[in-house]
Design a protein around this motif. Sequence first.
Motif, short mmCIF file in Angstrom:
data_model
loop_
_atom_site.label_atom_id
_atom_site.label_comp_id
_atom_site.label_asym_id
_atom_site.label_seq_id
_atom_site.Cartn_x
_atom_site.Cartn_y
_atom_site.Cartn_z
N ASP A 197 -0.20 -11.84 6.54
CA ASP A 197 -1.12 -11.55 5.44
C ASP A 197 -0.52 -11.86 4.08
OD1 ASP A 197 -2.93 -10.67 7.27
OD2 ASP A 197 -2.48 -8.54 6.99
N PHE A 198 -1.38 -12.25 3.15
CA PHE A 198 -0.99 -12.44 1.76
C PHE A 198 -0.48 -11.13 1.19
CE2 PHE A 198 -2.34 -11.83 -2.67
CZ PHE A 198 -1.60 -12.83 -3.28
N MET A 199 0.54 -11.22 0.35
CA MET A 199 1.07 -10.04 -0.32
C MET A 199 1.12 -10.30 -1.82
SD MET A 199 4.27 -9.11 2.20
CE MET A 199 4.76 -7.73 1.16
N ASP A 200 0.74 -9.30 -2.59
CA ASP A 200 0.84 -9.37 -4.04
C ASP A 200 1.61 -8.14 -4.48
OD1 ASP A 200 0.61 -10.05 -6.64
OD2 ASP A 200 -1.51 -9.54 -6.83
N ASP A 201 2.92 -8.20 -4.30
CA ASP A 201 3.79 -7.04 -4.46
C ASP A 201 4.85 -7.35 -5.50
OD1 ASP A 201 5.63 -4.97 -4.22
OD2 ASP A 201 5.37 -4.80 -2.06
N LEU A 202 5.00 -6.48 -6.49
CA LEU A 202 6.01 -6.71 -7.51
C LEU A 202 7.40 -6.81 -6.91
CD1 LEU A 202 4.81 -4.33 -10.37
CD2 LEU A 202 4.61 -6.82 -10.25
N GLY A 203 7.60 -6.19 -5.74
CA GLY A 203 8.90 -6.25 -5.08
C GLY A 203 9.28 -7.64 -4.62
N LEU A 204 8.26 -8.52 -4.51
CA LEU A 204 8.54 -9.90 -4.10
C LEU A 204 9.14 -10.71 -5.24
CD1 LEU A 204 5.23 -10.71 -2.21
CD2 LEU A 204 7.45 -10.28 -1.17
N ASN A 205 8.90 -10.25 -6.46
CA ASN A 205 9.30 -11.03 -7.62
C ASN A 205 10.76 -10.77 -7.93
OD1 ASN A 205 6.66 -11.89 -7.83
ND2 ASN A 205 6.08 -10.19 -9.16
#
Length: 214
Positions: A197-205
């Motif tokens: 699934d797509f993730m939009d998580d600040l932790g990815l940045n």
Amino acid sequence: MKNTTVNEKEKATKFNILPILSERYSPRIFADTPVSEVELRTLFEAGRWAPSSYNRQPWRIIWGIKGSKTYDRIFDCLGEFNQSWAKNAPVLLLNAFKKTTDEGNENFHALHDLGLFMGNVTAQAQHLGIALHQMAGVDHQKAKKEFKFPEEYHVATAVAVGYYGGSIEDLPEDLRSDENPEERTRKMQREFTFNGDFMDDLGLNSSNQETLKN
């Protein structure tokens, strides 16, 4: 023949990719070396063989060599910021695409296909030691009217074209510090690739971006 003055320092990529991809960057200064019509036709031929949805090939390119009326007409359609440096380019392009199919329906993939065209052009240019700087800062409506595009077309971008080289003194002072190919940045893969699934998580940045350094 490849221009040996091109930026030859390899970038530290995470995986081993083609040098024409890792060495490429978008300068705002260019060598005085002219770009001939034959060289331009070689770039366009590379673009011609790009894939497109249903092979519609919706891209349309206006080109002008410095000193010609077409060059000046393209230049006049650029935004003020881009005009401040694009005058250094031996060649200017305008990229447009046909928004509809031959049946009159919306071609949802036309902009994607123009991108594929320019991807081919960019790779071929780098192979020849020619640099491209693509620009969103264009007065799209002015350009569409100036070059007599019908309603079903959209002018998307402009491109400055020339051999790598030139003097930093050719740039306005406020742009000189940006002319550093060693400090290009790219997002980490985990920020845009997802095995699920797509993730939009600040932790990815992470950094948010990784600098490509030697």
